[in-house]
Write a protein that holds these residues in place. Structure first.
Motif, PDB file in Angstrom:
ATOM      1  N   ILE A 116       0.844  -1.208   0.000  1.00 48.69           N
ATOM      2  CA  ILE A 116       0.000   0.000   0.000  1.00 48.69           C
ATOM      3  C   ILE A 116       0.875   1.253   0.000  1.00 48.69           C
ATOM      4  O   ILE A 116       0.534   2.252  -0.635  1.00 48.69           O
ATOM      5  CB  ILE A 116      -1.033   0.013   1.141  1.00 48.69           C
ATOM      6  CG1 ILE A 116      -2.079   1.089   0.846  1.00 48.69           C
ATOM      7  CG2 ILE A 116      -0.393   0.213   2.487  1.00 48.69           C
ATOM      8  CD1 ILE A 116      -3.320   1.018   1.688  1.00 48.69           C
ATOM      9  N   LEU A 117       2.006   1.182   0.669  1.00 46.86           N
ATOM     10  CA  LEU A 117       2.927   2.318   0.666  1.00 46.86           C
ATOM     11  C   LEU A 117       3.463   2.567  -0.752  1.00 46.86           C
ATOM     12  O   LEU A 117       3.511   3.705  -1.219  1.00 46.86           O
ATOM     13  CB  LEU A 117       4.080   2.065   1.635  1.00 46.86           C
ATOM     14  CG  LEU A 117       5.028   3.214   1.914  1.00 46.86           C
ATOM     15  CD1 LEU A 117       4.283   4.396   2.516  1.00 46.86           C
ATOM     16  CD2 LEU A 117       6.143   2.767   2.844  1.00 46.86           C
ATOM     17  N   ALA A 118       3.800   1.496  -1.460  1.00 47.87           N
ATOM     18  CA  ALA A 118       4.284   1.628  -2.837  1.00 47.87           C
ATOM     19  C   ALA A 118       3.180   2.123  -3.764  1.00 47.87           C
ATOM     20  O   ALA A 118       3.429   2.911  -4.678  1.00 47.87           O
ATOM     21  CB  ALA A 118       4.825   0.281  -3.332  1.00 47.87           C
ATOM     22  N   HIS A 119       1.955   1.695  -3.509  1.00 45.10           N
ATOM     23  CA  HIS A 119       0.834   2.063  -4.375  1.00 45.10           C
ATOM     24  C   HIS A 119       0.327   3.476  -4.112  1.00 45.10           C
ATOM     25  O   HIS A 119       0.049   4.227  -5.030  1.00 45.10           O
ATOM     26  CB  HIS A 119      -0.305   1.056  -4.211  1.00 45.10           C
ATOM     27  CG  HIS A 119      -1.483   1.297  -5.094  1.00 45.10           C
ATOM     28  ND1 HIS A 119      -1.440   1.061  -6.447  1.00 45.10           N
ATOM     29  CD2 HIS A 119      -2.715   1.765  -4.822  1.00 45.10           C
ATOM     30  CE1 HIS A 119      -2.616   1.368  -6.969  1.00 45.10           C
ATOM     31  NE2 HIS A 119      -3.416   1.797  -6.005  1.00 45.10           N
ATOM     32  N   ARG A 120       0.192   3.842  -2.830  1.00 41.63           N
ATOM     33  CA  ARG A 120      -0.396   5.135  -2.462  1.00 41.63           C
ATOM     34  C   ARG A 120       0.623   6.191  -2.039  1.00 41.63           C
ATOM     35  O   ARG A 120       0.310   7.369  -2.016  1.00 41.63           O
ATOM     36  CB  ARG A 120      -1.382   4.942  -1.314  1.00 41.63           C
ATOM     37  CG  ARG A 120      -2.538   4.035  -1.646  1.00 41.63           C
ATOM     38  CD  ARG A 120      -3.809   4.805  -1.567  1.00 41.63           C
ATOM     39  NE  ARG A 120      -4.925   3.941  -1.871  1.00 41.63           N
ATOM     40  CZ  ARG A 120      -5.780   4.200  -2.833  1.00 41.63           C
ATOM     41  NH1 ARG A 120      -5.644   5.276  -3.560  1.00 41.63           N
ATOM     42  NH2 ARG A 120      -6.776   3.384  -3.063  1.00 41.63           N
TER      43      ARG A 120
ATOM     44  N   GLU B  73       1.579   6.636   0.942  1.00 42.36           N
ATOM     45  CA  GLU B  73       1.376   6.849   2.372  1.00 42.36           C
ATOM     46  C   GLU B  73       0.382   5.815   2.881  1.00 42.36           C
ATOM     47  O   GLU B  73      -0.326   5.186   2.108  1.00 42.36           O
ATOM     48  CB  GLU B  73       0.841   8.258   2.647  1.00 42.36           C
ATOM     49  CG  GLU B  73      -0.528   8.525   2.043  1.00 42.36           C
ATOM     50  CD  GLU B  73      -1.078   9.896   2.379  1.00 42.36           C
ATOM     51  OE1 GLU B  73      -0.603  10.509   3.339  1.00 42.36           O
ATOM     52  OE2 GLU B  73      -1.994  10.334   1.678  1.00 42.36           O
ATOM     53  N   VAL B  74       0.339   5.655   4.178  1.00 41.54           N
ATOM     54  CA  VAL B  74      -0.603   4.736   4.804  1.00 41.54           C
ATOM     55  C   VAL B  74      -1.317   5.502   5.917  1.00 41.54           C
ATOM     56  O   VAL B  74      -0.903   5.467   7.070  1.00 41.54           O
ATOM     57  CB  VAL B  74       0.126   3.491   5.375  1.00 41.54           C
ATOM     58  CG1 VAL B  74      -0.878   2.473   5.870  1.00 41.54           C
ATOM     59  CG2 VAL B  74       1.034   2.872   4.333  1.00 41.54           C
TER      60      VAL B  74
ATOM     61  N   PHE C  97      -3.806   2.484   8.663  1.00 41.16           N
ATOM     62  CA  PHE C  97      -3.460   1.108   8.341  1.00 41.16           C
ATOM     63  C   PHE C  97      -4.407   0.108   8.989  1.00 41.16           C
ATOM     64  O   PHE C  97      -4.761  -0.897   8.370  1.00 41.16           O
ATOM     65  CB  PHE C  97      -2.006   0.832   8.745  1.00 41.16           C
ATOM     66  CG  PHE C  97      -1.474  -0.465   8.225  1.00 41.16           C
ATOM     67  CD1 PHE C  97      -1.499  -0.765   6.871  1.00 41.16           C
ATOM     68  CD2 PHE C  97      -0.936  -1.394   9.095  1.00 41.16           C
ATOM     69  CE1 PHE C  97      -0.998  -1.964   6.384  1.00 41.16           C
ATOM     70  CE2 PHE C  97      -0.433  -2.598   8.624  1.00 41.16           C
ATOM     71  CZ  PHE C  97      -0.453  -2.884   7.274  1.00 41.16           C
ATOM     72  N   ALA C  98      -4.868   0.365  10.202  1.00 39.38           N
ATOM     73  CA  ALA C  98      -5.797  -0.560  10.871  1.00 39.38           C
ATOM     74  C   ALA C  98      -7.102  -0.681  10.078  1.00 39.38           C
ATOM     75  O   ALA C  98      -7.620  -1.782   9.876  1.00 39.38           O
ATOM     76  CB  ALA C  98      -6.070  -0.111  12.304  1.00 39.38           C
ATOM     77  N   SER C  99      -7.625   0.455   9.604  1.00 42.04           N
ATOM     78  CA  SER C  99      -8.843   0.413   8.786  1.00 42.04           C
ATOM     79  C   SER C  99      -8.587  -0.322   7.478  1.00 42.04           C
ATOM     80  O   SER C  99      -9.430  -1.080   6.997  1.00 42.04           O
ATOM     81  CB  SER C  99      -9.349   1.823   8.495  1.00 42.04           C
ATOM     82  OG  SER C  99      -9.852   2.402   9.671  1.00 42.04           O
ATOM     83  N   PHE C 100      -7.423  -0.094   6.893  1.00 40.46           N
ATOM     84  CA  PHE C 100      -7.058  -0.806   5.670  1.00 40.46           C
ATOM     85  C   PHE C 100      -7.088  -2.317   5.912  1.00 40.46           C
ATOM     86  O   PHE C 100      -7.614  -3.077   5.088  1.00 40.46           O
ATOM     87  CB  PHE C 100      -5.671  -0.376   5.185  1.00 40.46           C
ATOM     88  CG  PHE C 100      -5.113  -1.274   4.121  1.00 40.46           C
ATOM     89  CD1 PHE C 100      -5.522  -1.159   2.803  1.00 40.46           C
ATOM     90  CD2 PHE C 100      -4.181  -2.257   4.446  1.00 40.46           C
ATOM     91  CE1 PHE C 100      -5.017  -1.997   1.824  1.00 40.46           C
ATOM     92  CE2 PHE C 100      -3.679  -3.096   3.476  1.00 40.46           C
ATOM     93  CZ  PHE C 100      -4.087  -2.974   2.157  1.00 40.46           C
TER      94      PHE C 100
END
Length: 139
Positions: free
Chosen positions: A61-65, A67-68, A71-74
């Motif tokens: 997710i860090l590579a895609h967005r 930022e995170v 993260f818990a909701s993700f």
């Protein structure tokens, strides 16, 4: 419908914090027990540990967005999407397993001789429909 959800074991939605090491940094994540269980199941499917799976999710997710933010909701949403994907795969599998049986039944129905035809020859296929002709009366 609500009764099904209300009677859920409170332990499932009780939150628990776990410490996860990601790239040598310890991070605390607080999630419901059911989410932790699903993450463990997902990790088993991927043949890795829960911590390794969580670290992989974080990296991806860090590579895609870039930022995170939450993260818990993700992780919660990831678990819901995992369950939805499994449910859809199971529904497809059940539909596919029923289709051949329906095709065989339909084929047999079309090739089964009609009862009481009085013919000694080969079986005649059943008609697909039986037209009903009713006379129209002029008044």
């Amino acid at each position: 419908m609500c009764e099904f959800f209300v009677k859920a074991d409170p332990i499932q939605y009780e939150q628990r914090s776990r410490t996860v090491r990601m790239h040598g940094v310890l991070t605390s994540i607080r999630l419901e027990n059911m989410v932790w269980d699903l993450l463990a199941e997902m990790a088993e499917d991927e043949s890795c540990t829960t911590n390794a799976l969580i670290a992989q999710f974080h990296d991806e997710i860090l590579a895609h967005r870039g930022e995170v933010p939450n993260f818990a909701s993700f992780l919660r949403v990831t678990c819901m999407r995992y369950m939805r994907r499994r449910m859809m795969a199971l529904e497809r599998q059940q539909a596919e397993s029923r289709t051949p049986a329906l095709q065989v039944a339909a084929s047999e129905a079309l090739t089964t001789p009609l009862q009481g035809t009085g013919t000694d020859g080969p079986a005649m296929p059943r008609p697909l429909f039986s037209p009903v002709v009713s006379p129209i009366r002029a008044r």
